[in-house]
Each structure stands twice: as C-alpha cells, then as structure tokens.
Enzyme design. Sequence first.
Site, PDB file in Angstrom:
ATOM      1  N   SER A 298       0.814  -1.209   0.000  1.00 32.68           N
ATOM      2  CA  SER A 298       0.000   0.000   0.000  1.00 32.68           C
ATOM      3  C   SER A 298       0.852   1.266   0.000  1.00 32.68           C
ATOM      4  O   SER A 298       1.545   1.548  -0.964  1.00 32.68           O
ATOM      5  CB  SER A 298      -0.962  -0.045   1.197  1.00 32.68           C
ATOM      6  OG  SER A 298      -1.928   0.969   1.129  1.00 32.68           O
ATOM      7  N   ASP A 309      10.254   5.214 -10.111  1.00 38.61           N
ATOM      8  CA  ASP A 309       9.871   5.778 -11.413  1.00 38.61           C
ATOM      9  C   ASP A 309      10.733   6.967 -11.800  1.00 38.61           C
ATOM     10  O   ASP A 309      10.996   7.195 -12.984  1.00 38.61           O
ATOM     11  CB  ASP A 309       8.404   6.207 -11.385  1.00 38.61           C
ATOM     12  CG  ASP A 309       7.451   5.036 -11.620  1.00 38.61           C
ATOM     13  OD1 ASP A 309       7.906   3.879 -11.530  1.00 38.61           O
ATOM     14  OD2 ASP A 309       6.258   5.282 -11.864  1.00 38.61           O
ATOM     15  N   LYS A 323      -0.600  -4.143  -3.418  1.00 36.25           N
ATOM     16  CA  LYS A 323      -1.885  -3.553  -3.033  1.00 36.25           C
ATOM     17  C   LYS A 323      -1.926  -2.110  -3.534  1.00 36.25           C
ATOM     18  O   LYS A 323      -1.277  -1.234  -2.982  1.00 36.25           O
ATOM     19  CB  LYS A 323      -2.089  -3.574  -1.519  1.00 36.25           C
ATOM     20  CG  LYS A 323      -3.400  -2.916  -1.068  1.00 36.25           C
ATOM     21  CD  LYS A 323      -3.528  -2.905   0.453  1.00 36.25           C
ATOM     22  CE  LYS A 323      -4.826  -2.233   0.898  1.00 36.25           C
ATOM     23  NZ  LYS A 323      -4.874  -0.805   0.579  1.00 36.25           N
TER      24      LYS A 323
END
Length: 529
Positions: A298, A309, A323
């Site tokens: 999460s 990224d 998740k």
Amino acid sequence: MGTKKLQVWLPLLFAVVMILGMFFGYRLGNKGSSNGFFKTDKHTSLQEALDLIRSRYVDSVNLDSIQSGAIQDMMSELDPHSVYLPPVELKAANEDLAGNFEGIGVQFNIFSDTVNVLYVMPGGPSEKAGLEIGDKLLRVDDSLLTGRGITSEKIRQLIRGRSGSKVILDILRGTQRLKKEVTRGSIPVPSLEAYYMVDATTGYMKLTKFTETSYEEFMPALEQLKKEGMTSLIFDLRGNTGGYMNEAVEMADEFLSGDKLIVYTQGANNPKREYKARRPGLFETGKLVVLVDETSASASEVLAGALQDWDRATIVGRRTFGKGLVQEQYPLSNGAALRLTVARYYTPLGRSIQRPYDHGKKDYMDEVWKRYSNGEMFSADSNKINHGPQYRTPGGKIVYGGGGIMPNEFVALDTATYPARINNIFISGRFESFVYQYYLAHKNILDGYKNAGQYIREFNQLDNMWSQFTTYMAKDSVQASQLNARQQESLRFRLEANLARFRWRTSGYYQVMNNEDVAFRKALELVKK
C-alpha cells in the site's frame, strides 16, 4: 373590476395548488417508501427481508447480528481490501493508525503466569508514578493478574482507559509489595522504529507503518541524521503494510525535486486526482536505497514506486505485496464502519501496482505464500510479475506494473532455520524470558554505555551470555552441539540484539541485527559504490 378581483385571489389559488401538490406527492411517495416526504425509492430486497424477519419470524432474533452478517457477505463480493468493521474491531483498527492510545505507558509480558514490566515509557504515566522495569503486576484495581487464566488481551483491557482516569496497581518489586496510583494518559506509538548513523556518511531508518504521526516522526529524524553528516540513506520499508497514503506522499516530497508527480488516484466514481511534490525537499540529492519485501504494501508501494519511477532510489529486496487500492472509511449508525475501496492508485509512470484478485479472496491472500513454494523468494529469475506491462524510467530502466514493486536489486530470503525445539523456545516466550532475566541481572553494565553504538563496539559479555543460554536450552533437552555454525552465529546475534532492545528499544535491536542482515549489507554496498 374583474382583473382586480383576480389579483386579490391569485396568491390564494397558488397556495391551494401548492398544498394539493404536496399532499398528492406525499401520498405517491409513500406507496414506494416508508421514509416519507417526497421519497420515491423502493425498499431493497435486503430491507424487505429484514422487515419480514422482524414482523413474522417464529422466534426473537438479534437483527443487528443478522445485518452485520449480511454486510459482511456483501463486502466479500467486492475486492479483498473492502471490509466491514464492527464497533469492537473499529476502535482497535483506528488505534493502530492513530499513532497513540490511552493507557499507562508500560510494555509487559507474561512469564511463569506472572505479568512482568519489560519497559516503562520515559515521561509517561507509569514512570511518573514510580514504576520500574522488573516490577511484577499482581493486581489492577480489584482484578487479580496472576494465574493461568490471565491473558495479554485481558491485561490490556484492564490497564487501558480514558486519559485522566486513575488506576491502582499492586506490584511486587523484589520481595517488596507496593501500591501505585497511575493517572492514564495519551501514549505515543512510534511508527519510526529506528534511525541511526551506520558510519560517518550513511544513515538508516526503519518505518513499520504509515500512521497519522509518521511524517512528524520522520522529519526530525531526517534532520538529525543530516546534522550528523548523512549523505546516503538506507530507508527500510520491509514489513511495512501501509496506512495513510498522504503520509507517504509527504515523505516522497522530501526526496523528489521540483513539482514531480508522486502518485495519482482514479476510480469509477472518483475522478483522477494527482499528488505532486510541492516544496524543496530535505534530501533531494544523495544516494538513497529503499529496502522492501513481500509484506511491504500500500503506502509503502506508493513511496517506493514514486522513487523508482523517477530513478531517485534503488529498490532492494523482493517483490512487494501488490496492493494498489485506496480505501476510505465511512461510519455507520450502529457504531461500525465500512472501509470501502474507492479508487486505484498509479505511480508517476502510470503503473497500477494492484495484483489481480479475480479468483477470490482466498486465492488472493494465498498468492504471497505461493511465492515461497514456486521459488520466487530464492531466485532472481523467478522473481517476475507475470501480468502487466513494462515501463521505462527517464533513466532507461525497465519497471513493471500489475503486481507489486519489482526491486532493482534482488535479495533472496534467508533460508537459515532452527530445529523445531529452538523454534519452540521462541514461540513459548522462553527466549525473551531468558534475555529479560539476564538484562535485570546485568542492568548496571548496560547502563554504563552511552548509546547502542558503544554497546556494539565494547560489549564483551556475549560469550558469558551464550554459555548461560546453552545451559538454559539444555533444560529443554536442546544441546548447542545440535546447531551448526550458522545457526549458532545467528542465535548469538539474536541474544545481543534482544538485550540491546531492553536498553535502547527497537533502535538498539536493529543496530545489532543489521550487522547480519543480507539485504542491509547489499544496500550498504550500493551506497558505497
């Protein structure tokens, strides 16, 4: 003359028409609803069934229980993370993410059917009342705490209570019986379990969840490490099951420059919402390694995904849980609540981290365990996301979507295991009991160390501690000769780390255990390159 009469009667005519309209509207609304004025909704089948049970069933029934069961069944048809929280579970669930609870500020454990105080929070209610590590709790108000029937949950219920309320504790200190009145207060529960300087330039942080206070804990720790000369950071998110996404966003902002996108959320009933960096961060340059594993989930994946990224951090460990769903909590009239999934979150490159759940909740939850059996935990080649597209970072690295965060550097699960009898010593609590008794007997020695770093460098009693522990194990028919060299080394680390935990809490524990941690050593190697 006729026009003037019409002007006089016109307001009255309008009033009559309005009243008639309201009356007929009310009657028409009532045909399809029991809730009255202008209501045109029809009863749902669920409400009709409950009404029939209430009015026609042969026996008296607890309708609250039936409704709770019906809601649970409804939620089971949704995603695995949408849940119904009954009132009794809601309080505990909220406390878990609140960053505090109301109590007396002690940590305890039950050894030999007796409640032992393992830790007294500095400045907390119990320390102010004079409690000490090593005290034995015999009674809380009129409730006896000794004997086989006592449980940790029962003790928590007795000692916790509204802030400002008082409780009388009957304690045993050595051979002396004492009574202490403690005024309960708000007890902080840190989510940042450890932070320290590994060497002159490398810092380490261990965050176990994202609570309401996580960012507040994170910032002063980051500032302190920078003051001590930190230019590289190892940020440990292993075992971090998530929490509040906004806390992860705030932390990411300290690592990312400009107005870079951190995460965005979107759902069928929720329009796209972007979360970007908003201010100059405290650690926008300098080497950064993030440790993750299969239980990092999460909000942990939000943070790790954003840093991966943007090529800001190297992710080390094993594929995360997967998740990528956002929950919001909605209170219900009976004191319960729904935690309902309202959107998916996406990393800056547009990756959805959520793994598939179309084969049911059991299959979804078992997927992590399947990673053990299919070899994924032990081989980099098998550590692949089978579903989902590939993406390319600005720096040219390939990253994956659709099933967790794939690390840049894989670290296999440590396969060092102990014989069943050793595991029984851990499970039964006898290992912790031994370390606790050793700490009480050698407390004066540990109090002589200024910090955990000095303890690690100078503690010279480990051979003596190991000798006592092997004698202790022999009482359970466990011989040290049954252990290989790796197992003995690992146990010695555990003894030293758990002893440090009694003196310096989790910070001391991790400072010792990281010395034998393969993933930590890999991270240290990367920041030194």
